[in-house]
Design an enzyme around this catalytic site. Sequence first.
Site, PDB file in Angstrom:
ATOM      1  N   LYS A 180       0.858  -1.187   0.000  1.00 14.21           N
ATOM      2  CA  LYS A 180       0.000   0.000   0.000  1.00 14.21           C
ATOM      3  C   LYS A 180       0.898   1.241   0.000  1.00 14.21           C
ATOM      4  CE  LYS A 180      -4.213   1.162   2.448  1.00 14.21           C
ATOM      5  NZ  LYS A 180      -5.039   1.468   1.294  1.00 14.21           N
TER       6      LYS A 180
HETATM    7  N1  PPE Z   1      -8.067  -1.991  -2.602  1.00 10.93           N
HETATM    8  C1  PPE Z   1      -7.452  -0.791  -2.564  1.00 10.93           C
HETATM    9  C2  PPE Z   1      -6.791  -0.308  -3.800  1.00 10.93           C
HETATM   10  C3  PPE Z   1      -7.447  -0.050  -1.383  1.00 10.93           C
HETATM   11  O1  PPE Z   1      -6.831   1.132  -1.361  1.00 10.93           O
HETATM   12  C4  PPE Z   1      -8.115  -0.533  -0.239  1.00 10.93           C
HETATM   13  C5  PPE Z   1      -8.138   0.267   1.035  1.00 10.93           C
HETATM   14  C6  PPE Z   1      -8.747  -1.788  -0.323  1.00 10.93           C
HETATM   15  C7  PPE Z   1      -8.703  -2.498  -1.508  1.00 10.93           C
HETATM   16  C8  PPE Z   1      -9.428  -2.400   0.864  1.00 10.93           C
HETATM   17  O2  PPE Z   1      -8.507  -2.818   1.850  1.00 10.93           O
HETATM   18  P1  PPE Z   1      -8.886  -2.896   3.405  1.00 10.93           P
HETATM   19  O3  PPE Z   1      -9.072  -1.493   3.866  1.00 10.93           O
HETATM   20  O4  PPE Z   1      -7.731  -3.573   4.020  1.00 10.93           O
HETATM   21  O5  PPE Z   1     -10.133  -3.677   3.513  1.00 10.93           O
HETATM   22  N2  PPE Z   1      -8.222   1.673   0.850  1.00 10.93           N
HETATM   23  C9  PPE Z   1      -7.929   2.578   1.932  1.00 10.93           C
HETATM   24  C10 PPE Z   1      -7.722   4.006   1.447  1.00 10.93           C
HETATM   25  C11 PPE Z   1      -8.934   4.750   1.070  1.00 10.93           C
HETATM   26  C12 PPE Z   1      -8.645   6.211   0.846  1.00 10.93           C
HETATM   27  O6  PPE Z   1      -9.481   6.863   0.212  1.00 10.93           O
HETATM   28  O7  PPE Z   1      -7.622   6.706   1.300  1.00 10.93           O
HETATM   29  C13 PPE Z   1      -8.957   2.478   3.038  1.00 10.93           C
HETATM   30  O8  PPE Z   1     -10.050   1.966   2.827  1.00 10.93           O
HETATM   31  O9  PPE Z   1      -8.639   2.914   4.144  1.00 10.93           O
END
Ligand code: PPE
Length: 312
Positions: free
Chosen positions: A159
């Site tokens: 990330k």
């Molecule tokens: N895919 C991506 C590309 C992604 O950034 C997130 C989280 C997820 C899937 C879901 O992952 P999880 O949160 O572990 O279930 N995205 C983060 C950032 C959002 C933002 O706008 O900044 C979040 O949800 O915190």
Amino acid sequence: MPIPPTEKIWMDGELVAWEDATIHVLTHGLHYGSGVFEGIRAYRTTRGPSVFRLTDHIRRLFRSAHVYHMQIPFSAEELCDATVETIRANGMQECYIRPLVYRGYGEMGLNPLPAPVNVSIAVWPWGVYLGEESLESGVRAKISSWKRTDHNVLPPGAKATGQYIGSGLAKVEALHGGYDEAILLNHAGYVTDGSGENVFVVKEGVLYTPPFSAGCLDGITRDSIMVVARDQGYEVVERNLSRFDLYTADEAFFTGTAAEVAPIREVDDRPMGFSGRGPVTKELQETFFAAARGEIDRYARWLTLVEDAPSH
Ligand code: PPE
């Protein structure tokens, strides 16, 4: 809406006033996107605020840092404690939590190694990510013309802050087209994830979601939903999904820390079989929120109660 200020932000081991949490304009991460981050939520429970899957998020932060040769100058335990301390210092009952590890002020240039590694943790109230109505009525998604980064371009499992500039392109394209969210395909044409969410479809009572090899993030909400769904007796299959699978699903939904569990109502103007929130989505969404709010003993292992954690 601008971020609602809270009291304190944790920066490199100290709690500083919100307005003093500033960095130099020549910070490496600002120029080259050399940072990694997490998004975590704390939910209100009857036993006070509780952080959802804190250690799993911090572990992912360390994995992301490892990929980018960043040595985090704190242990995972210290960052978990710092997260709890920051929530406590701000008196938050429910909040979004943003740990950030970034290359700081030092040398400029593409070799990131001489720049220091700095760490911050901020918390603030972040309401419903995809709009007030999204959790009930669902969102309209558009398959983006922008592709997700390939494993050999930028590892999608890490990330990293810099890679989100691509997610921004997809998001703006979707918004300009009148949609709420983008879904990105990989270079082979299979579904990866949303700009900030994983994707699930439901077909004839079976859940399908893309595998990590497709190029999605190993979402922690995704994992929680897979666990909850299997516990409820659903079959969950990780397999490549094409746009056809999205267009012909009975139900579909996004999962993410920020987005939580948000039904997808339409993809590219094709309504889902259940346009709106389908019954499987509703059941999993309700169970997810109940788990996060400490109402289901079986999932108590996912909670870190702020009031129980040691104070320093
Ligand atoms: N895919 C991506 C590309 C992604 O950034 C997130 C989280 C997820 C899937 C879901 O992952 P999880 O949160 O572990 O279930 N995205 C983060 C950032 C959002 C933002 O706008 O900044 C979040 O949800 O915190």
